[in-house]
Scaffold this motif. Structure first.
Motif, PDB file in Angstrom:
ATOM      1  N   THR A  67     -42.744   7.531 -19.924  1.00  0.00           N
ATOM      2  CA  THR A  67     -43.128   6.482 -21.505  1.00  0.00           C
ATOM      3  C   THR A  67     -43.965   5.807 -20.655  1.00  0.00           C
ATOM      4  O   THR A  67     -44.686   5.293 -20.012  1.00  0.00           O
ATOM      5  CB  THR A  67     -41.877   6.049 -21.354  1.00  0.00           C
ATOM      6  OG1 THR A  67     -41.347   4.935 -20.518  1.00  0.00           O
ATOM      7  CG2 THR A  67     -40.761   6.875 -21.735  1.00  0.00           C
ATOM      8  N   ASP A  68     -45.332   5.568 -22.289  1.00  0.00           N
ATOM      9  CA  ASP A  68     -45.795   4.339 -21.825  1.00  0.00           C
ATOM     10  C   ASP A  68     -45.270   2.625 -21.229  1.00  0.00           C
ATOM     11  O   ASP A  68     -46.465   2.222 -20.103  1.00  0.00           O
ATOM     12  CB  ASP A  68     -46.591   3.823 -23.404  1.00  0.00           C
ATOM     13  CG  ASP A  68     -47.359   5.157 -23.658  1.00  0.00           C
ATOM     14  OD1 ASP A  68     -47.816   5.684 -22.911  1.00  0.00           O
ATOM     15  OD2 ASP A  68     -47.495   5.721 -25.063  1.00  0.00           O
ATOM     16  N   MET A  69     -43.982   2.353 -21.989  1.00  0.00           N
ATOM     17  CA  MET A  69     -43.565   1.504 -21.002  1.00  0.00           C
ATOM     18  C   MET A  69     -43.449   1.298 -19.525  1.00  0.00           C
ATOM     19  O   MET A  69     -43.504   0.302 -19.131  1.00  0.00           O
ATOM     20  CB  MET A  69     -41.910   0.752 -21.552  1.00  0.00           C
ATOM     21  CG  MET A  69     -41.589  -0.036 -21.137  1.00  0.00           C
ATOM     22  SD  MET A  69     -42.713  -1.590 -21.812  1.00  0.00           S
ATOM     23  CE  MET A  69     -42.507  -1.955 -23.581  1.00  0.00           C
ATOM     24  N   TYR A  70     -42.700   2.516 -19.137  1.00  0.00           N
ATOM     25  CA  TYR A  70     -42.856   2.709 -17.491  1.00  0.00           C
ATOM     26  C   TYR A  70     -44.202   2.776 -17.448  1.00  0.00           C
ATOM     27  O   TYR A  70     -44.570   2.334 -15.489  1.00  0.00           O
ATOM     28  CB  TYR A  70     -42.145   4.172 -17.358  1.00  0.00           C
ATOM     29  CG  TYR A  70     -42.128   4.360 -15.619  1.00  0.00           C
ATOM     30  CD1 TYR A  70     -40.938   3.060 -15.228  1.00  0.00           C
ATOM     31  CD2 TYR A  70     -42.825   4.885 -15.126  1.00  0.00           C
ATOM     32  CE1 TYR A  70     -40.302   3.662 -13.799  1.00  0.00           C
ATOM     33  CE2 TYR A  70     -42.329   4.749 -13.226  1.00  0.00           C
ATOM     34  CZ  TYR A  70     -40.789   4.470 -12.967  1.00  0.00           C
ATOM     35  OH  TYR A  70     -40.742   4.499 -11.875  1.00  0.00           O
ATOM     36  N   LYS A  71     -45.685   3.409 -17.847  1.00  0.00           N
ATOM     37  CA  LYS A  71     -46.397   3.075 -17.218  1.00  0.00           C
ATOM     38  C   LYS A  71     -46.772   2.035 -17.031  1.00  0.00           C
ATOM     39  O   LYS A  71     -47.613   1.396 -15.937  1.00  0.00           O
ATOM     40  CB  LYS A  71     -47.373   3.867 -17.740  1.00  0.00           C
ATOM     41  CG  LYS A  71     -47.513   5.326 -18.049  1.00  0.00           C
ATOM     42  CD  LYS A  71     -48.574   6.274 -19.590  1.00  0.00           C
ATOM     43  CE  LYS A  71     -48.274   7.670 -19.635  1.00  0.00           C
ATOM     44  NZ  LYS A  71     -49.216   8.158 -20.594  1.00  0.00           N
ATOM     45  N   ASN A  72     -46.376   0.774 -18.083  1.00  0.00           N
ATOM     46  CA  ASN A  72     -46.715  -0.365 -17.349  1.00  0.00           C
ATOM     47  C   ASN A  72     -46.292  -0.914 -16.476  1.00  0.00           C
ATOM     48  O   ASN A  72     -46.646  -1.865 -15.855  1.00  0.00           O
ATOM     49  CB  ASN A  72     -46.934  -1.618 -19.609  1.00  0.00           C
ATOM     50  CG  ASN A  72     -47.957  -0.585 -20.756  1.00  0.00           C
ATOM     51  OD1 ASN A  72     -48.876  -0.829 -20.031  1.00  0.00           O
ATOM     52  ND2 ASN A  72     -47.480  -1.730 -21.199  1.00  0.00           N
ATOM     53  N   PHE A  73     -44.718  -0.662 -16.616  1.00  0.00           N
ATOM     54  CA  PHE A  73     -43.885  -1.250 -15.445  1.00  0.00           C
ATOM     55  C   PHE A  73     -44.719  -0.865 -14.122  1.00  0.00           C
ATOM     56  O   PHE A  73     -44.797  -1.366 -13.228  1.00  0.00           O
ATOM     57  CB  PHE A  73     -42.851  -0.907 -15.605  1.00  0.00           C
ATOM     58  CG  PHE A  73     -41.649  -0.689 -14.428  1.00  0.00           C
ATOM     59  CD1 PHE A  73     -41.262  -2.077 -13.682  1.00  0.00           C
ATOM     60  CD2 PHE A  73     -41.429   0.266 -13.257  1.00  0.00           C
ATOM     61  CE1 PHE A  73     -40.403  -2.181 -12.771  1.00  0.00           C
ATOM     62  CE2 PHE A  73     -41.149   0.676 -12.157  1.00  0.00           C
ATOM     63  CZ  PHE A  73     -40.322  -0.835 -12.013  1.00  0.00           C
ATOM     64  N   TYR A  74     -44.892   0.415 -14.127  1.00  0.00           N
ATOM     65  CA  TYR A  74     -45.445   0.605 -12.555  1.00  0.00           C
ATOM     66  C   TYR A  74     -46.970   0.416 -12.675  1.00  0.00           C
ATOM     67  O   TYR A  74     -46.928  -0.078 -11.133  1.00  0.00           O
ATOM     68  CB  TYR A  74     -45.731   2.528 -13.165  1.00  0.00           C
ATOM     69  CG  TYR A  74     -45.971   3.274 -11.512  1.00  0.00           C
ATOM     70  CD1 TYR A  74     -44.919   3.569 -10.883  1.00  0.00           C
ATOM     71  CD2 TYR A  74     -47.689   3.581 -10.976  1.00  0.00           C
ATOM     72  CE1 TYR A  74     -45.434   4.103  -9.565  1.00  0.00           C
ATOM     73  CE2 TYR A  74     -47.917   4.189 -10.171  1.00  0.00           C
ATOM     74  CZ  TYR A  74     -46.598   4.344  -9.514  1.00  0.00           C
ATOM     75  OH  TYR A  74     -46.897   5.493  -7.973  1.00  0.00           O
ATOM     76  N   SER A  75     -47.506   0.172 -13.425  1.00  0.00           N
ATOM     77  CA  SER A  75     -48.550  -1.074 -12.880  1.00  0.00           C
ATOM     78  C   SER A  75     -48.857  -1.914 -12.057  1.00  0.00           C
ATOM     79  O   SER A  75     -49.140  -2.448 -11.389  1.00  0.00           O
ATOM     80  CB  SER A  75     -49.950  -0.625 -13.997  1.00  0.00           C
ATOM     81  OG  SER A  75     -51.017  -0.983 -13.803  1.00  0.00           O
ATOM     82  N   ALA A  76     -47.745  -3.263 -13.540  1.00  0.00           N
ATOM     83  CA  ALA A  76     -47.567  -4.371 -12.631  1.00  0.00           C
ATOM     84  C   ALA A  76     -46.705  -4.363 -11.282  1.00  0.00           C
ATOM     85  O   ALA A  76     -46.837  -5.163 -10.945  1.00  0.00           O
ATOM     86  CB  ALA A  76     -46.561  -5.077 -14.024  1.00  0.00           C
ATOM     87  N   GLN A  77     -46.022  -3.632 -11.421  1.00  0.00           N
ATOM     88  CA  GLN A  77     -46.018  -3.770  -9.819  1.00  0.00           C
ATOM     89  C   GLN A  77     -46.549  -3.148  -8.518  1.00  0.00           C
ATOM     90  O   GLN A  77     -46.450  -4.017  -7.498  1.00  0.00           O
ATOM     91  CB  GLN A  77     -44.156  -2.129  -9.916  1.00  0.00           C
ATOM     92  CG  GLN A  77     -43.166  -2.396  -8.362  1.00  0.00           C
ATOM     93  CD  GLN A  77     -42.241  -1.005  -8.655  1.00  0.00           C
ATOM     94  OE1 GLN A  77     -40.913  -1.311  -8.442  1.00  0.00           O
ATOM     95  NE2 GLN A  77     -42.557   0.503  -8.471  1.00  0.00           N
ATOM     96  N   GLY A  78     -47.502  -1.810  -8.998  1.00  0.00           N
ATOM     97  CA  GLY A  78     -48.378  -1.750  -8.495  1.00  0.00           C
ATOM     98  C   GLY A  78     -49.267  -3.066  -7.810  1.00  0.00           C
ATOM     99  O   GLY A  78     -49.805  -2.736  -6.831  1.00  0.00           O
ATOM    100  N   SER A  79     -49.173  -4.050  -8.840  1.00  0.00           N
ATOM    101  CA  SER A  79     -50.017  -5.249  -8.348  1.00  0.00           C
ATOM    102  C   SER A  79     -49.002  -6.433  -7.848  1.00  0.00           C
ATOM    103  O   SER A  79     -49.411  -7.762  -7.936  1.00  0.00           O
ATOM    104  CB  SER A  79     -50.576  -5.953  -9.903  1.00  0.00           C
ATOM    105  OG  SER A  79     -51.367  -5.029  -9.966  1.00  0.00           O
ATOM    106  N   SER A  80     -48.054  -6.004  -7.345  1.00  0.00           N
ATOM    107  CA  SER A  80     -46.925  -7.222  -6.869  1.00  0.00           C
ATOM    108  C   SER A  80     -46.843  -6.689  -5.246  1.00  0.00           C
ATOM    109  O   SER A  80     -46.410  -5.321  -5.362  1.00  0.00           O
ATOM    110  CB  SER A  80     -45.856  -6.649  -7.704  1.00  0.00           C
ATOM    111  OG  SER A  80     -45.755  -7.127  -8.858  1.00  0.00           O
ATOM    112  N   LEU A  81     -45.987  -7.498  -4.589  1.00  0.00           N
ATOM    113  CA  LEU A  81     -45.908  -7.741  -3.070  1.00  0.00           C
ATOM    114  C   LEU A  81     -44.411  -8.086  -3.250  1.00  0.00           C
ATOM    115  O   LEU A  81     -43.863  -9.066  -3.411  1.00  0.00           O
ATOM    116  CB  LEU A  81     -46.709  -8.073  -1.961  1.00  0.00           C
ATOM    117  CG  LEU A  81     -46.261  -8.590  -0.648  1.00  0.00           C
ATOM    118  CD1 LEU A  81     -46.471  -6.965  -0.220  1.00  0.00           C
ATOM    119  CD2 LEU A  81     -47.063  -9.485  -0.160  1.00  0.00           C
TER     120      LEU A  81
END
Length: 212
Positions: A124-138
């Motif tokens: 889903t698009d929501m998961y894409k957003n989640f995945y991208s935000a998680q990728g910018s997080s430590l």
């Protein structure tokens, strides 16, 4: 995050007109969202390694209810209202904000629907957003996460400038809370127990978003 695309072009024009060195020009381009060896380019995909040595994840349900709305709501900076997911910022189609990309109209995912298995949700698009935000997080270390360091402009350039004035901003506190509480090892990002614990009362469907 939230800025007008013209700001980047204006900065480049000024640097070029003054005969700035190539390194300075590259730095400006990087601040406007360029990535990789080519300062004019953006990474084609998000490099999103597993969270630390334990392979942990952040909570998807908390992201969907409490974090994603922060990126699509209007934010006023320099007298102009815009969103982090705007086309000239971090929008997935034409954004210039580097690897952090957002689908502005991502629909909510009904996690109570048995048909929305993890495999389905991950498409889903929501998961894409989640995945991208998680990728910018430590994971577990909000203070070192670009998802917070950039909008606060803490020892790092951000093409959108200062978005959150200080760490007491309610939006900052939510993002910090989310990054600082990875799902326990052995559980995935859809863990019901971990997700519910991040709300008061402890119910991801009806509780309010915790921030401390």
């Amino acid at each position: 995050m939230s800025y007008r695309a013209g700001q980047c072009a204006g900065a480049l024009g000024t640097a070029a007109s003054r005969g700035a060195a190539v390194l300075v020009l590259a730095a400006v381009l990087a601040a406007c969202g360029g990535g990789g060896d080519n300062p004019l380019g953006n990474p084609p995909t998000v490099a999103n390694p597993e969270g630390g040595a334990n392979g942990q994840k952040l909570s998807f349900v908390y992201y969907q209810r409490c974090i994603n709305p922060l990126f699509v709501q209007p934010i006023v900076t320099n007298g102009a209202a815009n969103t982090c997911a705007a086309s000239g910022c971090h929008g997935d189609a034409t954004g210039v904000g580097g690897a952090f990309r957002l689908v502005p109209a991502a629909a909510l995912v009904d996690l109570a629907n048995a048909g929305n298995t993890p495999e389905v949700v991950r498409q889903t698009d929501m998961y894409k957003n989640f995945y991208s935000a998680q990728g910018s997080s430590l994971l577990g270390d909000p203070a070192q996460s670009l998802l917070l360091k950039k909008p606060l402009v803490q020892n790092v350039l951000h093409g959108g400038g200062v978005i959150f004035l200080n760490e007491q901003d309610p939006n900052v506190r939510r993002i910090r809370y989310w990054i600082g509480r990875p799902v326990p090892q052995g559980q995935d990002e859809f863990s019901t127990a971990a997700g519910n614990a991040m709300f008061t009362p402890p119910d991801a469907a009806t509780g309010t978003c915790n921030s401390q």
